[in-house]
Scaffold this motif. Structure first.
Motif, PDB file in Angstrom:
ATOM      1  N   ARG A  49       0.826  -1.197   0.000  1.00  0.00           N
ATOM      2  CA  ARG A  49       0.000   0.000   0.000  1.00  0.00           C
ATOM      3  C   ARG A  49       0.859   1.245   0.000  1.00  0.00           C
ATOM      4  O   ARG A  49       0.563   2.214  -0.678  1.00  0.00           O
ATOM      5  CB  ARG A  49      -0.876   0.016   1.239  1.00  0.00           C
ATOM      6  CG  ARG A  49      -2.055  -0.867   1.103  1.00  0.00           C
ATOM      7  CD  ARG A  49      -2.801  -0.944   2.398  1.00  0.00           C
ATOM      8  NE  ARG A  49      -4.135  -1.412   2.142  1.00  0.00           N
ATOM      9  CZ  ARG A  49      -5.186  -0.633   2.098  1.00  0.00           C
ATOM     10  NH1 ARG A  49      -5.057   0.642   2.346  1.00  0.00           N
ATOM     11  NH2 ARG A  49      -6.367  -1.123   1.828  1.00  0.00           N
ATOM     12  N   ARG A  88       0.895   4.043  -2.770  1.00  0.00           N
ATOM     13  CA  ARG A  88       0.584   5.421  -2.401  1.00  0.00           C
ATOM     14  C   ARG A  88       1.702   6.361  -2.828  1.00  0.00           C
ATOM     15  O   ARG A  88       1.458   7.461  -3.318  1.00  0.00           O
ATOM     16  CB  ARG A  88       0.359   5.522  -0.904  1.00  0.00           C
ATOM     17  CG  ARG A  88      -0.292   6.839  -0.538  1.00  0.00           C
ATOM     18  CD  ARG A  88      -0.934   6.802   0.820  1.00  0.00           C
ATOM     19  NE  ARG A  88      -2.017   5.858   0.863  1.00  0.00           N
ATOM     20  CZ  ARG A  88      -2.031   4.777   1.616  1.00  0.00           C
ATOM     21  NH1 ARG A  88      -1.029   4.510   2.399  1.00  0.00           N
ATOM     22  NH2 ARG A  88      -3.049   3.952   1.604  1.00  0.00           N
ATOM     23  N   LEU A 135       1.383   6.901  -6.504  1.00  0.00           N
ATOM     24  CA  LEU A 135       0.287   7.812  -6.834  1.00  0.00           C
ATOM     25  C   LEU A 135       0.645   9.241  -6.489  1.00  0.00           C
ATOM     26  O   LEU A 135       0.263  10.177  -7.198  1.00  0.00           O
ATOM     27  CB  LEU A 135      -0.980   7.400  -6.089  1.00  0.00           C
ATOM     28  CG  LEU A 135      -1.667   6.153  -6.646  1.00  0.00           C
ATOM     29  CD1 LEU A 135      -2.879   5.816  -5.809  1.00  0.00           C
ATOM     30  CD2 LEU A 135      -2.098   6.368  -8.074  1.00  0.00           C
ATOM     31  N   GLU A 192     -15.516  12.445  -3.954  1.00  0.00           N
ATOM     32  CA  GLU A 192     -14.668  11.323  -4.361  1.00  0.00           C
ATOM     33  C   GLU A 192     -15.483  10.225  -4.982  1.00  0.00           C
ATOM     34  O   GLU A 192     -15.021   9.545  -5.903  1.00  0.00           O
ATOM     35  CB  GLU A 192     -13.916  10.773  -3.146  1.00  0.00           C
ATOM     36  CG  GLU A 192     -12.552  11.392  -2.975  1.00  0.00           C
ATOM     37  CD  GLU A 192     -11.609  10.452  -2.251  1.00  0.00           C
ATOM     38  OE1 GLU A 192     -10.680  10.945  -1.620  1.00  0.00           O
ATOM     39  OE2 GLU A 192     -11.825   9.232  -2.323  1.00  0.00           O
ATOM     40  N   ARG A 242     -14.804   8.553  -8.556  1.00  0.00           N
ATOM     41  CA  ARG A 242     -14.581   7.126  -8.814  1.00  0.00           C
ATOM     42  C   ARG A 242     -15.537   6.625  -9.870  1.00  0.00           C
ATOM     43  O   ARG A 242     -15.153   5.938 -10.818  1.00  0.00           O
ATOM     44  CB  ARG A 242     -14.809   6.337  -7.520  1.00  0.00           C
ATOM     45  CG  ARG A 242     -13.697   6.471  -6.531  1.00  0.00           C
ATOM     46  CD  ARG A 242     -13.729   5.329  -5.575  1.00  0.00           C
ATOM     47  NE  ARG A 242     -15.005   5.167  -4.919  1.00  0.00           N
ATOM     48  CZ  ARG A 242     -15.326   5.753  -3.788  1.00  0.00           C
ATOM     49  NH1 ARG A 242     -14.485   6.559  -3.201  1.00  0.00           N
ATOM     50  NH2 ARG A 242     -16.516   5.556  -3.248  1.00  0.00           N
ATOM     51  N   GLY A 288      -8.600   0.189 -12.627  1.00  0.00           N
ATOM     52  CA  GLY A 288      -8.151   1.128 -11.610  1.00  0.00           C
ATOM     53  C   GLY A 288      -9.306   1.676 -10.796  1.00  0.00           C
ATOM     54  O   GLY A 288      -9.245   1.771  -9.569  1.00  0.00           O
ATOM     55  N   TRP A 328      -9.853   1.074  -6.845  1.00  0.00           N
ATOM     56  CA  TRP A 328      -9.955   2.253  -5.990  1.00  0.00           C
ATOM     57  C   TRP A 328     -11.240   2.216  -5.173  1.00  0.00           C
ATOM     58  O   TRP A 328     -11.260   2.509  -3.979  1.00  0.00           O
ATOM     59  CB  TRP A 328      -9.899   3.498  -6.883  1.00  0.00           C
ATOM     60  CG  TRP A 328      -9.887   4.787  -6.169  1.00  0.00           C
ATOM     61  CD1 TRP A 328      -9.676   5.024  -4.851  1.00  0.00           C
ATOM     62  CD2 TRP A 328     -10.104   6.055  -6.759  1.00  0.00           C
ATOM     63  NE1 TRP A 328      -9.737   6.343  -4.571  1.00  0.00           N
ATOM     64  CE2 TRP A 328     -10.003   6.999  -5.725  1.00  0.00           C
ATOM     65  CE3 TRP A 328     -10.365   6.488  -8.067  1.00  0.00           C
ATOM     66  CZ2 TRP A 328     -10.167   8.367  -5.972  1.00  0.00           C
ATOM     67  CZ3 TRP A 328     -10.514   7.843  -8.290  1.00  0.00           C
ATOM     68  CH2 TRP A 328     -10.431   8.757  -7.249  1.00  0.00           C
ATOM     69  N   SER A 329     -12.352   1.846  -5.824  1.00  0.00           N
ATOM     70  CA  SER A 329     -13.602   1.790  -5.069  1.00  0.00           C
ATOM     71  C   SER A 329     -13.539   0.730  -3.994  1.00  0.00           C
ATOM     72  O   SER A 329     -14.046   0.921  -2.902  1.00  0.00           O
ATOM     73  CB  SER A 329     -14.767   1.461  -5.988  1.00  0.00           C
ATOM     74  OG  SER A 329     -14.767   2.295  -7.068  1.00  0.00           O
ATOM     75  N   CYS A 350     -10.953  -0.299  -2.427  1.00  0.00           N
ATOM     76  CA  CYS A 350     -10.096   0.116  -1.322  1.00  0.00           C
ATOM     77  C   CYS A 350     -10.790   1.090  -0.394  1.00  0.00           C
ATOM     78  O   CYS A 350     -10.284   1.378   0.682  1.00  0.00           O
ATOM     79  CB  CYS A 350      -8.833   0.775  -1.856  1.00  0.00           C
ATOM     80  SG  CYS A 350      -7.734  -0.384  -2.631  1.00  0.00           S
ATOM     81  N   GLN A 351     -11.904   1.649  -0.823  1.00  0.00           N
ATOM     82  CA  GLN A 351     -12.580   2.601   0.038  1.00  0.00           C
ATOM     83  C   GLN A 351     -13.302   1.907   1.181  1.00  0.00           C
ATOM     84  O   GLN A 351     -13.650   2.530   2.163  1.00  0.00           O
ATOM     85  CB  GLN A 351     -13.597   3.403  -0.771  1.00  0.00           C
ATOM     86  CG  GLN A 351     -12.966   4.267  -1.813  1.00  0.00           C
ATOM     87  CD  GLN A 351     -12.198   5.403  -1.199  1.00  0.00           C
ATOM     88  OE1 GLN A 351     -12.671   6.017  -0.262  1.00  0.00           O
ATOM     89  NE2 GLN A 351     -11.037   5.682  -1.712  1.00  0.00           N
TER      90      GLN A 351
END
Lengths: 687, 318
Positions: free
Chosen positions: A29, A33, A36, B4, B8, B47, B51-52, B54-55
C-alpha cells in the motif's frame, strides 16, 4: 476529514493513520501510495493545467464522435424501416412519424426527469454563469448523462425536427470542465479558485463549439462572441490549445474508423477556384446580407413572441407544467406529419438529413440553368451523387420548392425551438440561411445566365457561393456574431469567398443588431435570467450620468457602537442580505460588511459572559464571533455610469457600496444599473 | 466524500466508454487503434474498481469514555466554552488534532481531552450516519481506567440527547441551539444546517453529560498555546494504544437499542431548530429579489436563487 494517527507499539517513525495500521499489506500500500503521489505531483502541478485542457479536448471529441456514430446508426435503422415497410400509406406514415415522436418524447421525458436544467440550449445560462452569477447545480455532473442521452435522441430524429448540436454540447463541455477542475482541486488540495475555474470554463466553451464542427478558429471566436462581454487575452492560447486538441481528435476518429482516408473538411464543395466570383457580384452579396438581416429580425421577433405566448397561454403552460413529453409528442407529430415525404414533404426536401441539406445547397451547379431544359426524375431514394434532385419538382421548379421550404421551416423551426428537450439552435439557422442564399443565387443565375460581366470570358454565377454567404449571414445575424463567416470557411474549406461572405455577414449584423436582441439574449430576457445589459444609446447625454443620480440612497447602516436592541430592530425590520458596517453613528465611515444570516446567528447567542453593567453594542457581538467582511472595492458618487458599468462587468460584481469621503452614502447593484441604462435608452417623460 | 464518489464513478464510466468506443472502432487493418482504446479503457475500469474497493476499509471510531464531560456548565464555563469553540474554529490546526471520525465537523475540542479513550472498531459504509449512533456511549466498565465514568457517561450521553429533545420544547431549550450557533458563525460556510446539527449534538452532549464536574476540563490549559495541547493529545493517543484490542467484543449489542433512541430524537429536534430560527427573529426573510434578477424557469420546480450571496440561506426558497 481529519484522521487519527497512531503507531504500532514498539515501532518508531512517523505516526500513520489508523486505517493504515489495520489494513493488510502495508508495504504494498505504501508503495502504491508513493507512486500515486509522484503521479499526482506530475499531473496536477499547481500552475500548469495544459494537460487538463488536452484531456478536455480529447474527451469532448470522443463524446461528440460517439454521439455522431450512434445517431448515424439510428438514422440508418429508421431509413431501413421506412424502406422495408411496404407500400401501405398508413404503415409508411406511421413509420415516418412514430420514430421521431418516440425519440423526442423520450428525450424530453428522460432529461427532464433527471434535471429540469437539461432542456434547451444551455448557452444563455452559461452566459449568465460567466458573468459571475451562480446558478445552483447548473454545472453539476449529474446533468451530463441526461443531456448526452437527450441530445442523442433529439439529433436522431433528424431533419424532421430540424435541430442541431452546438448549444447543448457547449453546456456538456463546460460541465466536464467544471468536473475536471474539481478533480484537480481535490488532487492538489487547493480550495476553489474562481478565476482559474472561469478560465477553464471559457476554454471549455471554445472546445464545445470546436468539436462539433471540427473548427478550432471559429470555435474560439464564436465562444468569445457569444459567451463573454469582456475577454482576457490570457485565455486566448488556452482556448486555442483545447479547441485544437478537440478538433484534431474529432477529425482523427473517422480516419481510425476507416471512414475516411485523411483529415478533410466536413462538407466538400467544388467551387471554381480561379475566379470564384465576378467583381460586381460583391454588390449582390451585400444585398443578400441585408435580406438575411431583415429575415433574421423577423425570425427573432416571432421566436421571442411565440416563446412568451407559450409561457403565458393557459393551456400550453399547463401542458408544459404537467407533462412535458406530451407537449413534445404533439409538436413532433405536427412536424413529422408535415414532412411526410409522399405528402407535403415532397416540397420540403424532407428526405435529406441536415448534413445532406447543406451538401445539396452547396452544390456547385446552377439548378435553374440545368432544369430550364431538362427535368430530372425524383428517385425513390435520395441519390447521393445528385442530392439536389430532392429539391426539384416538375411543376413548382426549384424556386417553388425553395420558397416553400423557407416559408414552412420558418414557423416549424420556431415551434421546434419550444420543445423542452436538449437541442441546439445554430445548425437549423445555418441551413435556413443557406436556403435563402441558394434562392437568391438561383434567381441571379436565372437573371444573368451568362454571368454578369458581358464580353470576354464569361464566368457563370455559382449559387453555391451565395448559399455559403447566406448561411453565414443569417446565422451571424441571429446570434449577433461575425465568426460564422469563419465557420463557413472551415466547414467547406472555401476561403476564396472570404471577402464577400464577410461583407454579407457585416451587413446582416448591422441590420439585426440595431433592431433585435440576439437569439441567446432573447432567451435570457424571456427566462428572466439575471444579466447586466450593455449600455445602448451612447449619446452625449450618457456621459453625464454619474452614480449619484441613480444610486440607492436608502441604505441601513449598522454602527459599531449601536446598542443591541436597536441592532435587532434594524435587522428585523429590513431584509437585505448584507449590512454595511460603519465605525460610529456620527461618522458613518464604512469599515465592512456584515451578512445578515451570520449576524442573526450571532445575535441569538446570548453570551452570559458579558459584564452586566456594560451596555452591549454591536462591537461585542462582532468580537464574539460574527465575521465582518472588509470592503475591497467602492464607488464614488462622481463615478460615471460607464465607468461603473465597466467595473461591474470586468470584475463580475453584483453590488457595490458608494462612499463619499469615507462615509457610506449609497448602494449600487444590478437593479440600479439596469434602471439607469433603461432610462438612458427610453428617457422617462419629463414631469 | 460525495466528491470522491463521483470521481470514482466517473473514472469507471469513462473506462467503459473507451471500451465501447474501441469496440465500435474495430477495424482489422488498424489493430493499434482499438488496441489503444481497449488498453486505456481496461486500465481505467480496473483502476476505478480497485480504488472503489479500497474505500471499504474498516473505520475506527473513538468514543469519549468517562468523566471528562462537564456537568451542567456554569455560565462562565459556558462562555469560556464558547470562546474556546470560536477560537478553535478560527485558528487553523497545524496537525490533525483528535477529532471524531465523521465528515466536515470542526469538532468540539473540549471533548478531546481525554486521558482514557475507548475505541471501537466497526465496519464503515459510505454513509456517515451509522457513525453517529454507535459512538454514543459504549458502556465498557471493565475496559478502561476511568471506569467509573463509563456507564454513567453512556447513560448520560443518551440522556443528553433526551435532555436536548425535551429542552427544545421549553424556552430554555432555546439556549441550547443558541449556544451551539456560536460556533457556526466562525466556521467557514459549509453545509450550514448539517454543521449546526452536529455541533448541537456536541454541545448538547457536553452539557448533558455525566454530572461529575470536570476539573480536568476546568483546569484544561486553555491559556496555553494550542500546539502543546494537541501534541499532548497525540501523546495520549500513543499511550492508550494498548486499549485498542480491548473493547472489540460485546460492543455490537448495546449499540442497537441506543441507536433507535438516539436517532429519532435528533431527527425530531433538528427540524425544530430550523423552525425556531425564523420565529426567533420574527421576520421571515424570503430574500426575493426584483423580478428582473429572478432566475425563472417556466414550470414546476422552484427557482433557485442565482445570487451566490443568497445561496447560503437555508429553507428560504418557497
Amino acid at each position: 476529514m481529519e484522521e487519527l494517527v497512531g503507531l504500532r507499539e514498539g515501532s518508531s517513525g512517523n505516526p500513520v493513520t489508523l486505517r493504515e495500521l489495520f489494513s493488510p499489506c502495508p508495504r504494498i500500500r505504501r508503495g502504491i501510495r508513493d507512486g500515486l503521489e509522484w503521479l499526482k505531483q506530475k499531473l496536477f502541478h499547481v500552475s500548469e493545467d495544459w494537460h487538463l485542457l488536452m484531456t478536455l479536448g480529447v474527451l469532448m471529441a470522443l463524446i461528440s464522435y460517439a454521439m455522431d456514430f450512434a445517431i448515424g446508426r439510428v438514422v440508418r435503422a429508421h431509413q431501413w424501416l421506412y424502406r422495408e415497410i411496404g407500400d401501405s400509406h398508413l404503415l409508411r406514415y406511421l413509420s415516418w412519424t412514430v420514430y421521431p415522436v418516440a425519440l423526442t418524447s423520450f428525450s424530453s421525458g428522460f432529461s427532464q426527469s433527471i434535471t429540469p436544467f437539461s432542456g434547451g440550449s444551455g448557452i444563455p445560462e452559461l452566459k449568465t454563469i460567466l458573468t459571475g452569477v451562480v446558478l445552483e447545480d447548473y454545472l453539476d455532473i449529474k446533468n451530463f448523462g441526461a443531456k448526452v442521452v437527450g441530445l442523442t435522441c433529439t439529433l436522431a430524429s433528424g431533419s424532421t425536427v430540424f435541430l442541431g448540436k452546438v448549444g447543448p454540447f457547449v453546456h456538456l463541455s463546460v460541465m466536464m470542465a467544471a468536473y475536471l477542475s474539481r478533480v484537480r482541486n481535490k488532487a492538489i488540495r487547493e480550495s476553489e479558485n474562481d478565476s482559474k475555474q472561469k478560465e477553464m470554463l471559457v476554454a471549455a466553451a471554445a472546445v464545445g463549439v470546436a468539436t462539433v464542427f471540427a473548427a478550432p478558429f471559429s470555435g474560439v471566436l464564436f465562444s468569445i462572441e457569444v459567451l463573454s462581454s469582456h475577454y482576457s487575452v490570457w485565455d486566448y492560447w488556452r482556448c486555442f490549445f483545447a479547441a485544437t486538441c478537440g478538433a484534431l481528435m474529432f477529425r482523427l476518429l473517422p480516419v481510425f474508423n476507416s471512414e475516411q482516408e485523411t483529415i478533410t473538411t466536413l462538407f466538400k464543395t467544388s467551387f471554381r477556384v480561379d475566379v470564384p466570383f465576378d467583381l460586381p457580384e460583391i454588390f449582390f452579396f451585400v444585398v443578400l446580407g441585408a435580406i438575411c438581416g431583415i429575415v433574421s429580425c423577423a425570425y427573432l421577433f416571432c421566436q421571442r413572441t411565440f416563446l412568451g405566448f407559450i409561457r403565458t397561454n393557459w393551456f400550453l403552460s399547463k401542458l408544459l407544467a404537467t407533462s412535458k413529453p406530451m407537449y413534445s409528442t404533439l409538436a413532433t407529430l405536427i412536424l413529422a406529419s408535415i414532412t411526410y415525404p409522399p405528402g407535403v414533404g415532397r416540397f420540403l426536401a424532407s428526405r435529406l438529413s441536415m448534413k445532406e441539406h447543406l451538401d445539396s445547397l452547396f452544390d456547385n451547379n446552377s439548378w435553374a440553368l440545368i432544369t430550364r431544359n431538362s427535368s430530372p426524375p425524383w428517385p425513390p431514394e435520395p441519390d447521393s451523387q445528385n442530392l439536389w434532385f430532392e429539391w426539384y419538382h416538375p411543376r413548382f421548379t426549384i424556386f417553388g420548392t425553395l420558397a416553400f421550404f423557407l416559408v414552412m421551416k420558418f414557423w416549424m423551426l420556431i415551434l421546434a425551438t419550444t420543445i423542452p428537450m436538449p437541442a441546439g439552435y445554430f445548425m437549423p439557422v445555418f441551413v435556413f440561411g443557406a436556403a435563402i442564399g441558394r434562392l437568391w443565387g438561383e434567381a441571379l443565375s436565372l437573371a444573368f445566365p451568362e454571368g454578369i460581366m458581358a464580353g470576354g470570358v464569361t464566368y457563370p454565377i455559382i449559387p453555391g457561393g451565395y448559399a455559403l454567404a447566406g448561411a453565414a449571414a443569417f446565422s451571424g445575424a441571429v446570434t449577433h456574431t461575425i465568426s460564422t463567416a469563419i465557420l463557413a470557411f472551415e466547414l467547406t474549406g472555401q476561403i476564396l469567398h472570404a471577402l464577400p461572405v464577410l461583407m454579407a455577414v457585416l451587413a446582416a449584423n448591422a441590420i439585426a443588431q440595431s433592431c433585435q436582441a440576439s437569439f441567446y439574449d432573447g432567451t435570457i430576457i424571456v427566462k428572466k435570467l439575471p444579466y447586466l445589459p450593455w449600455i445602448r444609446g451612447r449619446g452625449i447625454g450618457s456621459h453625464g450620468v454619474i452614480v449619484e443620480h441613480f444610486m440607492n440612497c436608502t441604505i441601513t447602516t449598522l454602527a459599531k457602537d449601536m446598542p443591541l436592541e436597536e441592532v435587532v430592530k434594524v435587522v428585523t425590520s429590513t431584509d437585505v442580505a448584507e449590512y454595511p458596517l460603519v465605525e460610529s453613528t456620527e461618522s458613518q465611515i464604512l469599515v465592512g460588511v456584515v451578512r445578515r444570516a451570520q449576524l442573526m446567528q450571532a445575535l441569538q447567542t446570548e453570551s452570559p459572559s458579558w459584564a452586566p453593567g456594560h451596555q452591549q453594542c454591536l462591537q461585542d457581538v462582532l468580537a464574539g464571533g460574527c465575521p465582518m467582511e472588509p470592503i475591497t472595492l467602492q464607488l464614488s458618487p462622481e463615478t460615471s455610469l460607464h465607468q461603473a458599468h465597466k467595473f461591474f462587468e470586468l470584475m463580475n460584481l453584483q453590488s457595490l457600496f458608494v462612499t463619499s469621503r469615507g462615509r457610506a452614502v449609497g448602494f449600487v447593484s444590478w437593479v440600479e444599473l439596469k434602471k439607469a441604462i433603461s432610462n438612458l435608452t427610453n428617457p422617462p417623460a419629463p414631469k | 466524500m460525495a466528491d470522491e464518489k463521483t470521481f470514482r464513478i466517473g473514472f469507471i464510466v469513462l473506462g467503459l466508454f473507451l471500451l465501447a468506443l474501441g469496440t465500435f472502432l474495430m477495424s482489422h487493418d488498424r489493430p493499434q487503434v482499438y488496441g489503444t482504446f481497449y488498453a486505456m479503457g481496461g486500465i481505467m475500469v480496473i483502476g476505478g474498481v480497485v480504488w472503489s474497493m479500497c474505500q471499504c476499509y474498516p473505520k475506527i471510531a473513538f468514543v469519549p469514555a468517562d468523566s471528562e464531560f462537564q456537568g451542567i456548565l456554569s455560565p462562565k464555563a459556558l462562555g469560556l466554552l464558547e470562546n474556546k469553540l470560536s477560537t478553535e474554529m478560527k485558528r487553523p490546526s497545524p496537525q490533525p488534532p483528535y477529532v471524531r471520525l465523521w465528515e466536515d465537523a470542526a469538532y468540539d475540542q473540549s471533548l478531546s481531552d481525554f486521558t482514557h479513550i475507548q475505541m471501537k472498531v466497526m465496519h464503515y459504509s459510505e454513509d456517515p450516519r451509522p457513525l453517529l449512533a454507535p459512538e454514543l456511549g459504549q458502556p465498557q466498565p471493565g475496559a478502561t481506567d476511568g471506569g467509573a465514568g463509563g456507564p454513567v457517561d453512556s447513560q448520560a450521553w443518551v440522556e443528553a440527547a433526551v435532555v436536548v429533545h425535551r429542552g427544545s420544547d421549553e424556552d430554555e431549550g432555546e439556549r441550547i441551539p443558541a449556544q451551539s450557533r456560536s460556533s457556526p458563525p466562525a466556521c467557514p460556510q459549509g453545509p450550514a444546517p448539517l454543521a449546526s446539527f452536529q455541533q448541537d449534538l456536541d454541545v448538547g452532549s457536553s452539557q448533558g453529560s455525566s454530572p461529575n464536574p470536570s476539573p480536568p476540563n476546568g483546569e484544561e490549559p486553555r491559556p496555553l498555546p494550542p500546539d502543546p495541547w494537541t501534541s499532548k493529545c497525540q501523546l495520549d493517543h500513543f499511550q492508550d494504544f494498548a486499549l485498542i484490542d480491548a473493547p472489540t467484543s460485546g460492543d455490537a449489542p448495546p449499540e442497537g437499542p441506543q441507536q433507535e433512541t438516539v436517532l429519532p430524537s435528533y431527527r425530531q429536534w433538528y427540524p425544530r431548530t430550523k423552525e425556531e430560527e425564523p420565529s426567533d427573529t420574527g421576520v421571515e426573510e424570503p430574500q426575493e429579489e426584483d423580478d428582473d434578477l429572478y432566475y425563472g424557469l417556466p414550470d414546476g420546480p422552484e427557482d433557485p436563487f442565482p445570487d451566490k450571496e443568497l445561496g447560503f440561506e437555508p429553507d428560504t426558497q418557497s
